[in-house]
Design a protein around this motif. Structure first.
Motif, mmCIF file in Angstrom:
data_model
loop_
_atom_site.group_PDB
_atom_site.id
_atom_site.type_symbol
_atom_site.label_atom_id
_atom_site.label_comp_id
_atom_site.label_asym_id
_atom_site.label_seq_id
_atom_site.Cartn_x
_atom_site.Cartn_y
_atom_site.Cartn_z
ATOM 1 N N VAL A 89 40.333 20.080 4.382
ATOM 2 C CA VAL A 89 40.165 20.682 3.051
ATOM 3 C C VAL A 89 39.469 22.035 3.152
ATOM 4 N N TYR A 90 38.614 22.194 4.165
ATOM 5 C CA TYR A 90 37.963 23.498 4.354
ATOM 6 C C TYR A 90 39.003 24.592 4.574
ATOM 7 N N ALA A 91 40.077 24.256 5.305
ATOM 8 C CA ALA A 91 41.139 25.235 5.550
ATOM 9 C C ALA A 91 41.831 25.628 4.242
ATOM 10 N N ASN A 92 42.023 24.651 3.342
ATOM 11 C CA ASN A 92 42.634 24.959 2.044
ATOM 12 C C ASN A 92 41.726 25.854 1.204
ATOM 13 N N LYS A 93 40.437 25.552 1.257
ATOM 14 C CA LYS A 93 39.472 26.375 0.509
ATOM 15 C C LYS A 93 39.435 27.788 1.091
ATOM 16 N N ALA A 94 39.414 27.886 2.407
ATOM 17 C CA ALA A 94 39.399 29.201 3.052
ATOM 18 C C ALA A 94 40.649 30.000 2.703
ATOM 19 N N ALA A 95 41.794 29.303 2.605
ATOM 20 C CA ALA A 95 43.054 29.984 2.262
ATOM 21 C C ALA A 95 42.965 30.639 0.885
ATOM 22 N N CYS A 96 42.186 30.049 -0.020
ATOM 23 C CA CYS A 96 41.995 30.652 -1.352
ATOM 24 C C CYS A 96 41.265 31.985 -1.220
ATOM 25 N N GLU B 168 45.280 17.410 -4.857
ATOM 26 C CA GLU B 168 46.480 17.828 -5.586
ATOM 27 C C GLU B 168 46.141 18.878 -6.645
ATOM 28 N N MET B 169 44.975 18.707 -7.290
ATOM 29 C CA MET B 169 44.558 19.694 -8.288
ATOM 30 C C MET B 169 44.312 21.047 -7.623
ATOM 31 N N GLY B 170 43.671 21.029 -6.467
ATOM 32 C CA GLY B 170 43.435 22.265 -5.731
ATOM 33 C C GLY B 170 44.732 22.943 -5.335
ATOM 34 N N GLN B 171 45.673 22.157 -4.826
ATOM 35 C CA GLN B 171 46.963 22.705 -4.429
ATOM 36 C C GLN B 171 47.727 23.244 -5.642
ATOM 37 N N PHE B 172 47.627 22.520 -6.765
ATOM 38 C CA PHE B 172 48.299 22.959 -7.995
ATOM 39 C C PHE B 172 47.799 24.348 -8.399
ATOM 40 N N TYR B 173 46.473 24.513 -8.438
ATOM 41 C CA TYR B 173 45.915 25.801 -8.842
ATOM 42 C C TYR B 173 46.213 26.883 -7.809
ATOM 43 N N PHE B 174 46.203 26.512 -6.521
ATOM 44 C CA PHE B 174 46.524 27.489 -5.470
ATOM 45 C C PHE B 174 47.939 28.014 -5.658
ATOM 46 N N ASN B 175 48.879 27.097 -5.888
ATOM 47 C CA ASN B 175 50.276 27.501 -6.074
ATOM 48 C C ASN B 175 50.471 28.336 -7.338
ATOM 49 N N ASN C 194 45.733 30.572 -9.156
ATOM 50 C CA ASN C 194 44.430 30.488 -9.831
ATOM 51 C C ASN C 194 43.420 30.028 -8.769
ATOM 52 N N TYR C 195 43.029 30.978 -7.928
ATOM 53 C CA TYR C 195 42.271 30.635 -6.721
ATOM 54 C C TYR C 195 40.850 30.156 -7.023
ATOM 55 N N GLU C 196 40.236 30.694 -8.066
ATOM 56 C CA GLU C 196 38.875 30.257 -8.405
ATOM 57 C C GLU C 196 38.854 28.773 -8.772
ATOM 58 N N LYS C 197 39.830 28.359 -9.604
ATOM 59 C CA LYS C 197 39.893 26.943 -9.985
ATOM 60 C C LYS C 197 40.284 26.073 -8.804
ATOM 61 N N ALA C 198 41.126 26.604 -7.924
ATOM 62 C CA ALA C 198 41.494 25.849 -6.721
ATOM 63 C C ALA C 198 40.253 25.587 -5.877
ATOM 64 N N ILE C 199 39.408 26.610 -5.721
ATOM 65 C CA ILE C 199 38.169 26.452 -4.939
ATOM 66 C C ILE C 199 37.271 25.406 -5.579
ATOM 67 N N GLN C 200 37.171 25.434 -6.906
ATOM 68 C CA GLN C 200 36.359 24.427 -7.603
ATOM 69 C C GLN C 200 36.860 23.018 -7.301
ATOM 70 N N SER C 201 38.184 22.842 -7.318
ATOM 71 C CA SER C 201 38.767 21.523 -7.046
ATOM 72 C C SER C 201 38.464 21.075 -5.621
ATOM 73 N N PHE C 202 38.638 21.988 -4.664
ATOM 74 C CA PHE C 202 38.345 21.631 -3.275
ATOM 75 C C PHE C 202 36.854 21.342 -3.089
ATOM 76 N N ASP C 203 36.004 22.059 -3.835
ATOM 77 C CA ASP C 203 34.559 21.795 -3.751
ATOM 78 C C ASP C 203 34.216 20.403 -4.269
ATOM 79 N N TYR C 204 34.876 19.978 -5.364
ATOM 80 C CA TYR C 204 34.663 18.613 -5.859
ATOM 81 C C TYR C 204 35.048 17.596 -4.785
#
Length: 456
Positions: free
Chosen positions: A233-240, A202-209, A212-222
């Motif tokens: 989740v890899y697809a969400n990270k790739a979308a960033c 949810e944090m990754g999606q929040f930042y993506f929306n 703030n793609y860098e923070k979204a990537i950090q969230s998906f990495d966690y």
């Protein structure tokens, strides 16, 4: 999970039905059987079980409540209403009964009444998380995200690991555009539950929306550090990375995803799109080909190959893949438009007509569909058919272009009277187009001159 699917009581009940036998089950056993079938979504067997149980125990209040649940699942609202009235005097302290009443009113479009029954059930101090989620959903349906959020948070208070309540709370924050509060809420939750995959997602999606793609990537990495097998989740990270136009990094992430997937067609397709965006057409083509090897009917990759072959000047291959894609997905209007364009561009006008007819049938209110369709019919010299199509078109669109076409068609058939009428209408609607239309349709030149000389 295996135990769930192999309920011994349910198996005994099914064997009894299959062998046309009769066994005795006490009320608790029947309840367990009905609950099993309801959870499995097998409503027909749930109904059979509850009816069998009521034959054995006709006065069982518990089984009647289960029968009420079955009625609601089967949308038998008349019978459900009658049973609610019958059970009211004896079931006012039954959470299951009150939830059934709430479902009845919810399903019948009365969310406020549904909330009343949920609130009564809450007084019994059972199933609080479920009930607060139920209340929240009703408020959300009432377009009241404030009270919905309040109840999703109460659901989380009773069950901090309730993923549905967490996701829904974030949805409410989004509805209310309270972004700072949403971020704080999620951060506090993560501080309390740092290994929650749902929270990090949810944090990754929040930042993506929020772009703030860098923070979204950090969230998906966690999240991936917690669970590296979370393939989606890899697809969400790739979308960033795609959003930042960092195509090579996006491809790297998609390639990691491939290692975890059983069906890889879509991921190869996404890799192809990244290569295409990076202007690496040959690599893109190879990725789309791999996608089709994984799934020979993956029409998205077919159409992308068609686009690439067109760009590379290979009309034959472009047409082949476009035809294959349309054959697999006839209702995709963008595909129909692309195939029609390819046919027209290669001079195969008659073959384009089926695509163009599909467009006017499905999107009759789009003027340019009619304009293109009638244009191609005229190009192949079928002026009578063009008139039929244009008469339909002008009932929907009072556009000068269509009347210029109609005039041209009549004049080609030596029907000067109707050609003149159509031309008068065209000039009335938009005379400024007359020069361009004379270039396109030389047959109307003389008539336009006559009309203009009349008006001098």
């Amino acid at each position: 999970m295996e135990e769930f699917f192999e309920n011994e009581l349910a198996k005994k009940f099914e064997d009894m039905i299959e062998n046309n036998e009769q066994f005795y089950f006490d009320t608790e056993e029947v309840e367990d059987i009905v609950i099993f079938y309801l959870e499995m979504g097998d409503i027909n067997f749930a109904e059979m079980a509850v009816n069998y149980g009521l034959n054995l125990h006709p006065n069982s209040i518990e089984l009647k409540v289960k029968q009420l649940e079955v009625f609601l699942e089967l949308e038998k609202y008349v019978q459900a209403r009658q049973l609610i009235e019958e059970l009211k005097p004896s079931c006012s302290e039954s959470t299951d009964f009150l939830v059934c009443c709430a479902k009845y009113y919810s399903n019948n479009g009365n969310p406020r009444k549904s909330i009343e029954f949920c609130e009564k059930a809450l007084e019994l101090e059972e199933e609080e998380s479920f009930l607060h989620n139920f209340i929240a959903d009703e408020y959300y349906n009432l377009q009241d995200p404030f009270n919905a959020l309040k109840n999703y948070k109460l659901a989380l208070k009773h069950d901090p690991q309730d993923e549905y309540a967490l996701e829904s709370a974030m949805m409410c924050y989004g509805e209310m555009t309270r972004h700072a509060e949403a971020e704080e809420f999620l951060q506090n939750y993560i501080n309390q539950f740092p290994f929650s995959e749902t929270a990090w997602f949810e944090m990754g999606q929040f930042y993506f929306n929020r772009k703030n793609y860098e923070k979204a990537i950090q969230s998906f990495d966690y999240l991936l550090a917690i669970n590296s097998d979370a393939a989606g989740v890899y697809a969400n990270k790739a979308a960033c990375y795609e959003a930042m136009e960092q195509w090579e990094k996006a491809i790297e992430v998609y390639e990691e995803q491939l290692e975890l997937e059983y069906t890889k067609a879509f991921t190869f397709y996404k890799i192809g799109l990244c290569y295409k965006a990076a202007k690496k057409n040959m690599e893109a083509l190879r990725a789309f080909q791999k996608s089709l090897r994984e799934d020979p009917q993956f029409y998205l990759s077919m159409m992308e190959q068609s686009d690439l072959y067109l760009e590379m000047g290979s009309m034959k291959e472009a047409l082949h893949f476009a035809k294959e894609a349309v054959a697999l997905n006839e209702n995709n209007l963008e595909f129909q438009k692309k195939l029609a364009f390819l046919y027209i561009d290669s001079g195969r006008f008659e073959e384009s007509l089926s695509c163009l007819k599909k467009l006017v049938d499905v999107e009759p209110k789009r003027f340019y569909n009619w304009y293109a369709y009638s244009e191609v019919i005229m190009l192949i010299g079928e002026y009578e058919d063009a008139i039929t199509v244009l008469e339909q078109a002008t009932k929907i669109h009072q556009r000068a272009e269509l009347y210029y076409q109609l005039s041209n068609s009549y004049l080609h058939l030596n029907d000067e009277e109707n050609g003149q009428k159509a031309l008068q209408k065209a000039l009335e609607l938009d005379e400024s187009l007359s020069n361009d239309m004379q270039e396109k349709y030389p047959f109307i030149k003389e008539q336009i001159s006559k009309e203009k000389s009349k008006n001098k």
